[in-house]
Design a protein around this motif. Structure first.
Motif, PDB file in Angstrom:
ATOM      1  N   ARG A   1      96.395  30.040  29.602  1.00 10.66           N
ATOM      2  CA  ARG A   1      95.922  29.645  30.927  1.00 10.66           C
ATOM      3  C   ARG A   1      94.427  29.332  30.889  1.00 10.66           C
ATOM      4  NH1 ARG A   1      99.950  30.518  34.558  1.00 10.66           N
ATOM      5  NH2 ARG A   1     101.643  31.867  33.845  1.00 10.66           N
ATOM      6  N   VAL A   2      93.995  28.606  31.898  1.00  7.89           N
ATOM      7  CA  VAL A   2      92.594  28.173  31.956  1.00  7.89           C
ATOM      8  C   VAL A   2      91.654  29.365  31.867  1.00  7.89           C
ATOM      9  CG1 VAL A   2      90.847  27.141  33.455  1.00  7.89           C
ATOM     10  CG2 VAL A   2      93.084  26.036  33.199  1.00  7.89           C
ATOM     11  N   LYS A   3      91.961  30.448  32.562  1.00  9.51           N
ATOM     12  CA  LYS A   3      91.082  31.617  32.570  1.00  9.51           C
ATOM     13  C   LYS A   3      90.952  32.259  31.190  1.00  9.51           C
ATOM     14  CE  LYS A   3      94.780  34.748  34.101  1.00  9.51           C
ATOM     15  NZ  LYS A   3      95.257  35.610  35.211  1.00  9.51           N
ATOM     16  N   ASP A   4      91.937  31.999  30.311  1.00 10.25           N
ATOM     17  CA  ASP A   4      91.908  32.588  28.974  1.00 10.25           C
ATOM     18  C   ASP A   4      90.838  31.956  28.085  1.00 10.25           C
ATOM     19  OD1 ASP A   4      94.063  34.272  29.591  1.00 10.25           O
ATOM     20  OD2 ASP A   4      95.523  32.732  29.046  1.00 10.25           O
ATOM     21  N   ILE A   5      90.457  30.722  28.373  1.00  9.55           N
ATOM     22  CA  ILE A   5      89.456  30.053  27.530  1.00  9.55           C
ATOM     23  C   ILE A   5      88.168  29.736  28.292  1.00  9.55           C
ATOM     24  CG2 ILE A   5      91.242  29.062  26.057  1.00  9.55           C
ATOM     25  CD1 ILE A   5      90.739  26.368  27.363  1.00  9.55           C
ATOM     26  N   LEU A   6      88.108  30.124  29.555  1.00 11.50           N
ATOM     27  CA  LEU A   6      86.934  29.832  30.371  1.00 11.50           C
ATOM     28  C   LEU A   6      85.794  30.783  30.034  1.00 11.50           C
ATOM     29  CD1 LEU A   6      85.698  28.244  32.771  1.00 11.50           C
ATOM     30  CD2 LEU A   6      86.588  30.061  34.264  1.00 11.50           C
ATOM     31  N   ASP A   7      84.626  30.229  29.733  1.00 13.41           N
ATOM     32  CA  ASP A   7      83.421  31.014  29.458  1.00 13.41           C
ATOM     33  C   ASP A   7      82.588  31.042  30.731  1.00 13.41           C
ATOM     34  OD1 ASP A   7      81.150  32.258  28.596  1.00 13.41           O
ATOM     35  OD2 ASP A   7      80.741  30.886  26.923  1.00 13.41           O
ATOM     36  N   GLU A   8      82.700  32.136  31.502  1.00 17.74           N
ATOM     37  CA  GLU A   8      82.012  32.214  32.783  1.00 17.74           C
ATOM     38  C   GLU A   8      80.515  32.439  32.634  1.00 17.74           C
ATOM     39  OE1 GLU A   8      83.749  34.210  36.099  1.00 17.74           O
ATOM     40  OE2 GLU A   8      85.756  34.187  35.230  1.00 17.74           O
ATOM     41  N   SER A   9      80.063  32.723  31.406  1.00 17.24           N
ATOM     42  CA  SER A   9      78.612  32.855  31.196  1.00 17.24           C
ATOM     43  C   SER A   9      77.930  31.486  31.222  1.00 17.24           C
ATOM     44  CB  SER A   9      78.333  33.552  29.863  1.00 17.24           C
ATOM     45  OG  SER A   9      78.740  32.741  28.770  1.00 17.24           O
ATOM     46  N   LYS A  10      78.713  30.449  30.961  1.00 22.48           N
ATOM     47  CA  LYS A  10      78.213  29.075  31.064  1.00 22.48           C
ATOM     48  C   LYS A  10      78.776  28.483  32.345  1.00 22.48           C
ATOM     49  CE  LYS A  10      77.828  28.187  26.105  1.00 22.48           C
ATOM     50  NZ  LYS A  10      78.269  27.320  24.978  1.00 22.48           N
ATOM     51  N   LYS A  11      77.979  28.584  33.398  1.00 23.16           N
ATOM     52  CA  LYS A  11      78.459  28.195  34.721  1.00 23.16           C
ATOM     53  C   LYS A  11      77.391  27.326  35.384  1.00 23.16           C
ATOM     54  CE  LYS A  11      80.264  30.558  38.857  1.00 23.16           C
ATOM     55  NZ  LYS A  11      80.460  31.891  39.464  1.00 23.16           N
ATOM     56  N   PRO A  12      77.275  26.078  34.916  1.00 20.14           N
ATOM     57  CA  PRO A  12      76.206  25.211  35.423  1.00 20.14           C
ATOM     58  C   PRO A  12      76.339  24.957  36.920  1.00 20.14           C
ATOM     59  CG  PRO A  12      77.816  23.925  34.177  1.00 20.14           C
ATOM     60  CD  PRO A  12      78.151  25.363  33.958  1.00 20.14           C
ATOM     61  N   ALA A  13      75.225  25.145  37.649  1.00 17.69           N
ATOM     62  CA  ALA A  13      75.263  24.947  39.095  1.00 17.69           C
ATOM     63  C   ALA A  13      73.861  24.606  39.605  1.00 17.69           C
ATOM     64  CB  ALA A  13      75.784  26.194  39.792  1.00 17.69           C
ATOM     65  N   VAL A  14      73.804  23.695  40.554  1.00 14.60           N
ATOM     66  CA  VAL A  14      72.558  23.362  41.251  1.00 14.60           C
ATOM     67  C   VAL A  14      72.856  23.291  42.741  1.00 14.60           C
ATOM     68  CG1 VAL A  14      71.589  22.082  39.300  1.00 14.60           C
ATOM     69  CG2 VAL A  14      72.969  20.868  41.005  1.00 14.60           C
ATOM     70  N   PHE A  15      71.781  23.282  43.538  1.00 17.66           N
ATOM     71  CA  PHE A  15      71.940  23.154  44.980  1.00 17.66           C
ATOM     72  C   PHE A  15      71.861  21.685  45.375  1.00 17.66           C
ATOM     73  CE2 PHE A  15      70.015  27.441  44.465  1.00 17.66           C
ATOM     74  CZ  PHE A  15      71.108  28.166  44.937  1.00 17.66           C
ATOM     75  N   PRO A  16      72.338  21.344  46.554  1.00 22.04           N
ATOM     76  CA  PRO A  16      72.307  19.941  46.978  1.00 22.04           C
ATOM     77  C   PRO A  16      70.896  19.353  46.999  1.00 22.04           C
ATOM     78  CG  PRO A  16      73.724  21.219  48.428  1.00 22.04           C
ATOM     79  CD  PRO A  16      73.031  22.195  47.535  1.00 22.04           C
ATOM     80  N   GLU A  17      69.889  20.182  47.294  1.00 21.90           N
ATOM     81  CA  GLU A  17      68.515  19.683  47.383  1.00 21.90           C
ATOM     82  C   GLU A  17      67.752  19.847  46.073  1.00 21.90           C
ATOM     83  OE1 GLU A  17      68.021  17.990  50.000  1.00 21.90           O
ATOM     84  OE2 GLU A  17      69.910  18.714  50.848  1.00 21.90           O
TER      85      GLU A  17
ATOM     86  N   ASN B   1      90.297  29.187  45.299  1.00 23.10           N
ATOM     87  CA  ASN B   1      90.033  29.118  46.743  1.00 23.10           C
ATOM     88  C   ASN B   1      88.642  28.551  47.007  1.00 23.10           C
ATOM     89  OD1 ASN B   1      92.562  30.338  47.301  1.00 23.10           O
ATOM     90  ND2 ASN B   1      91.663  32.363  46.957  1.00 23.10           N
ATOM     91  N   ASN B   2      88.301  27.530  46.215  1.00 23.67           N
ATOM     92  CA  ASN B   2      87.017  26.819  46.285  1.00 23.67           C
ATOM     93  C   ASN B   2      85.833  27.675  45.853  1.00 23.67           C
ATOM     94  OD1 ASN B   2      85.829  24.276  46.685  1.00 23.67           O
ATOM     95  ND2 ASN B   2      85.018  24.883  48.689  1.00 23.67           N
ATOM     96  N   ASN B   3      86.098  28.888  45.343  1.00 26.92           N
ATOM     97  CA  ASN B   3      85.029  29.712  44.785  1.00 26.92           C
ATOM     98  C   ASN B   3      84.818  29.292  43.335  1.00 26.92           C
ATOM     99  OD1 ASN B   3      84.499  31.362  47.077  1.00 26.92           O
ATOM    100  ND2 ASN B   3      86.371  32.511  46.644  1.00 26.92           N
ATOM    101  N   TYR B   4      83.639  28.874  43.021  1.00 29.37           N
ATOM    102  CA  TYR B   4      83.299  28.305  41.726  1.00 29.37           C
ATOM    103  C   TYR B   4      83.385  29.350  40.619  1.00 29.37           C
ATOM    104  CZ  TYR B   4      80.404  25.789  38.268  1.00 29.37           C
ATOM    105  OH  TYR B   4      79.920  25.165  37.143  1.00 29.37           O
ATOM    106  N   LYS B   5      84.148  29.043  39.560  1.00 27.44           N
ATOM    107  CA  LYS B   5      84.313  29.965  38.438  1.00 27.44           C
ATOM    108  C   LYS B   5      83.668  29.463  37.150  1.00 27.44           C
ATOM    109  CE  LYS B   5      86.858  32.978  40.642  1.00 27.44           C
ATOM    110  NZ  LYS B   5      86.384  34.378  40.874  1.00 27.44           N
ATOM    111  N   GLY B   6      83.519  28.149  37.029  1.00 23.45           N
ATOM    112  CA  GLY B   6      82.939  27.605  35.808  1.00 23.45           C
ATOM    113  C   GLY B   6      83.472  26.214  35.517  1.00 23.45           C
TER     114      GLY B   6
END
Length: 321
Positions: free
Chosen positions: A200-216, A303-308
């Protein structure tokens, strides 16, 4: 002189001979086959499959197929059985004995012993008048008119129809058990096949690499985030919800159209409504989505909560492709 044409002609003759033998097998099926399958299905014990010579090799393959499709099975070599291996046979076990002639010396020794044990004996033989056929409770007819061998000696057609008969048993049992792909995966956890069915996706997902920026966020911030996380993408997040995505391709296209990046924010260049996959989704679904939309990354959210982010390279490293 042996020519290429002669070799190909011989191969085609062999294929034709074996295909006819297999086709004829459908005519040879009787109520004994149905009764045998039902008996195996209802059994509380294992299925023991035994044979001698080439039939023993076929027996091993049948056992492997049955075990992988939910029928606990064991291989018993007929010659080793009478030298101690009979100890593996338990009272509730059913035995399939494979022998084309049904009259080999090892079979004549083994069959009476199994009958004395009280085990149900199913013969798979090409000789309905053989010792094996006459001393078994059920008979699966694998008669062939001849072997594909030019001397009519080497087991060819006979072993092929034995193999097909074994597959018939396995497939019928799968149908009775309503055996699904998920069940198949339980017995094949290793290799690419197992990973396709289990990972499953969660089995290979590295949540330590979670690129994110704000709209501004500035373009400099966006570039830094994409470069630091090394996934070629960043999510645009507002109030912990994903509102967009920016890829390194978006950055290049933006730079090719403007002389200055002053005042440009993440909101200005992001792609809204990015492709999203759930953590519990199968990795193979993520791969198919990437292929369908010609992309190499997918946002992972619950549920639209960002995981990675899952990248095509993550999937390739697992050996699924």
């Amino acid at each position: 002189m042996i020519t290429k044409e002669k070799i190909l002609a011989t191969a085609k003759e062999t294929i034709s001979s074996e295909s006819k033998a297999v086709s004829n097998l459908a005519v040879l099926l009787t109520d004994d086959f149905a009764a045998s399958v039902e008996l195996i299905y209802q059994s509380k014990g294992r299925l023991i499959v035994t044979g001698i010579g080439k039939s023993a090799i076929i027996a091993q393959k049948i056992v492997a197929t049955l075990n992988s499709t939910g029928t606990p099975s064991l291989f018993l070599h007929a010659s080793e059985a009478v030298h101690g291996d009979l100890g593996m046979v338990q009272p509730s076990d059913i035995v399939i004995c494979i022998s084309n002639s049904g009259n080999s010396p090892e079979i004549k020794i083994l069959v009476p012993i199994l009958n004395r044990f009280g085990n149900t004996l199913i013969a798979m033989t090409g000789n309905l008048n053989s010792f094996l056929a006459k001393h078994s409770q059920f008979v699966l007819d694998t008669t062939v008119d001849k072997e594909a061998c030019p001397n009519n000696l080497a087991p060819t057609n006979s072993t092929t129809v034995q193999l097909v008969m074994g597959d018939c048993i396995a497939v019928c049992l799968m149908e009775l058990r309503n055996f699904k792909a998920e069940d198949f995966a339980k017995y094949h956890p290793g290799g690419a096949l197992g990973k396709k069915l289990l990972l499953r996706v969660k089995d290979i997902l590295d949540e330590s690499k979670k690129p994110a920026v704000f709209p501004e966020s500035t373009i400099q911030t966006v570039i830094f985030e994409i470069s630091e996380k090394r996934l070629g993408v960043t999510a645009v997040v507002e109030n912990d919800k994903i509102i967009g995505i920016i890829t390194d391709g978006d950055i290049r296209r933006m730079l090719s159209k403007t002389e200055t990046i002053t005042g440009i924010t993440a909101r200005d260049i992001m792609t809204k409504n990015p492709k999203v996959i759930q953590p519990d989704d199968m990795v193979v679904k993520a791969l198919n989505t990437m292929e369908d939309f010609s992309i190499t990354q997918l946002i992972v959210a619950e549920n639209n909560n960002y995981k990675g982010v899952i990248h095509l390279h993550d999937i390739l490293k697992e050996g699924i492709v």
